[in-house]
Write an enzyme that holds these catalytic residues in place. Sequence first.
Site, PDB file in Angstrom:
ATOM      1  N   THR A   2      18.360   0.395  34.432  1.00 55.32           N
ATOM      2  CA  THR A   2      19.306   0.283  33.343  1.00 55.32           C
ATOM      3  C   THR A   2      18.605  -0.268  32.109  1.00 55.32           C
ATOM      4  OG1 THR A   2      20.873  -0.354  35.019  1.00 55.32           O
ATOM      5  CG2 THR A   2      21.558  -0.608  32.739  1.00 55.32           C
TER       6      THR A   2
ATOM      7  N   ARG B  67      21.659  -6.741  38.872  1.00 51.67           N
ATOM      8  CA  ARG B  67      20.788  -6.713  40.031  1.00 51.67           C
ATOM      9  C   ARG B  67      19.589  -5.748  39.840  1.00 51.67           C
ATOM     10  NH1 ARG B  67      21.530  -9.384  44.501  1.00 51.67           N
ATOM     11  NH2 ARG B  67      23.659 -10.025  44.817  1.00 51.67           N
ATOM     12  N   ASP B  68      19.703  -4.943  38.817  1.00 50.57           N
ATOM     13  CA  ASP B  68      18.699  -3.883  38.616  1.00 50.57           C
ATOM     14  C   ASP B  68      17.696  -4.325  37.545  1.00 50.57           C
ATOM     15  OD1 ASP B  68      17.303  -1.534  38.234  1.00 50.57           O
ATOM     16  OD2 ASP B  68      18.840  -0.687  36.925  1.00 50.57           O
ATOM     17  N   LEU B  69      16.967  -5.377  37.858  1.00 50.53           N
ATOM     18  CA  LEU B  69      16.132  -5.963  36.819  1.00 50.53           C
ATOM     19  C   LEU B  69      14.669  -6.075  37.210  1.00 50.53           C
ATOM     20  CD1 LEU B  69      18.524  -8.799  35.681  1.00 50.53           C
ATOM     21  CD2 LEU B  69      17.958  -6.725  34.435  1.00 50.53           C
TER      22      LEU B  69
END
Lengths: 488, 111
Positions: A2, B67-69
């Site tokens: 993202t 959470r997508d880091l």
Amino acid sequence: MTVLTTEPLMVETPTQLALREFHPFEASGARYVYLVPSAGIFQLDEPSGAILDVLAQGPRSDDEIVGALGQRFSEETLRDGLTELQQIRVIGDVGAPREQVVNDLPPEGFPLTTMVLNVTNKCNLACTYCYEYGEDKIVDTTCSDQPKFMADDTARDGVEFLLKESGPLKVAHLTFFGGETLLNFPVLQDTVAYARKRAEEEGKRIEFSLTTNATLLRPEIIEWLAENEIGVTVSIDGPKEVQDKMRVFHSGKGSYETVQPKIKELLRVHTSRPIGARVTLTRENLDIHRIYKHLHEEMGFWEVGFAPVTTAPDRDYEIQDEGYVRMLAQFGELARDWLEHAVENRHHGFSNIKDTLEEIHKGVSKAYPCGAGLGLMGVSTGGDVALCHRFAASDDHNFGTVADGIDRDKQREFLEEHHIKNKTDCHTCWARPICSGGCYHEANTRYGETQAPNLHFCTWVRSWTHTCLEIYGELSERNPSYLARFDA
Amino acid sequence: MKNLKPINQKAGRIEAQIRREQLDVVGLESQPPEGANIPLGCSLVFFPGWEVDSDGGTAGLCQPVERDLFDCHLACFWPAHVPDQLNHSPDWTAKCASAQKDWRKLDLVFP
């Protein structure tokens, strides 16, 4: 994954565009830019040229540029032009930093492509300007512990060294040099035979060449050179009165009468490789047209290359400013002549221009001025490996021995110290992708250190490179298929 | 290019590079056009968030954003470094010596 986009925190002011680093030139009525440091060459159309003209007056926003040129070109054309000029980085944000000078070293174990064997440090001539024996010599070979002649065993070690250090390369080059190379003819014969045999065993090929003053050429030597396809470069300065001024025997007698018939015979018999003449230009010896005509047309050399004498300042044969102006004018005329031949796919023997054009065509952007210490090394009569043949036997420029191999620590130190990143004088010069500071030996003779950029040559190098760019641009218009010769 | 014409070999390479940069990133399951920019990350390194969701499955990949880091943490895709190792999250990976084994120990981060 993202990725978040954030709202701008404040109102953006329009970006101011400015010129970045490049060198403009014109050829056949078209405008070109030579990009620095990437060395790409693009032809400009009229709108993009006009955009550069507007920005030459100072930074502008894209709207201002479109406004200034809106009468002449459509907005769409101008916006496209602005985008493309930014993409190739001829223009950019006024505040953007300059392109960084790259600072990466060549990969470890870079293969050796060319080894120059100094098979003797004796010479039967006593040319006034000689860098090996004259006033500017680096090594006093008459008093050193180096042998006068290279032994067979050392030359064979040299061959093994070349085969090993050339790594994955299938073709390597071995050049014989001196002193006067032919004073050690027996070792040449033995070395060529040995190198051929060993190269074949290793699945490689070695190409041979040598430089000679031609005084010792005999029919059997010429025969051997032709049979073995040895490339030959003859050091010769021109017609009799020019040659005899500097290129003399130890008695002071000129060498022209001796070499002229031998060269005729060489050119008649040895046709398996093109034979070139290498001319040293001095203050007294600058009639380049006449020299070229004599050596190429009258004597029959396939190619003629010119190099200004390497000298400390204030020697009486040193070329001075007005001499460089004269040299440049004549180089320019020979270059035009070369171009007219190239347009008709005909051969022309002026070799200086071809090397530069090949570099321009490929778009090389060098970290080092030449391959010395990297792909090329010189070997002294005793087997010491040096930066290049001009530094053979110098303890200060030693890279190991042929028996023990390349001293990689010394090589790395050399490459670190001599990288263009350290030549800060060069960092604002548009010609640096091609020049990269110039010859190490010239710098050492002139400034006492190989690291120094050759600042006394700057005007000359920029002027000559500009001329070569113009020739390249014109050739790309008039006979683009010729450029394929430089592709390899 | 419409306004500029590449003349030498280097210019040709510059033009080709510019063309490549204009191509979009494509999904790996489709046949990519020549020279497309293929995301390399997940094929070389294990990236929790891309490759497992918070339950250890694949139903909720990249969800939630917090959470997508992990990839952003390594490669900095964001305008600023998130999670910010210098100021706000200096110890974010302290308990995660190996992403393959310890990814469950990575905490949520709210940028």
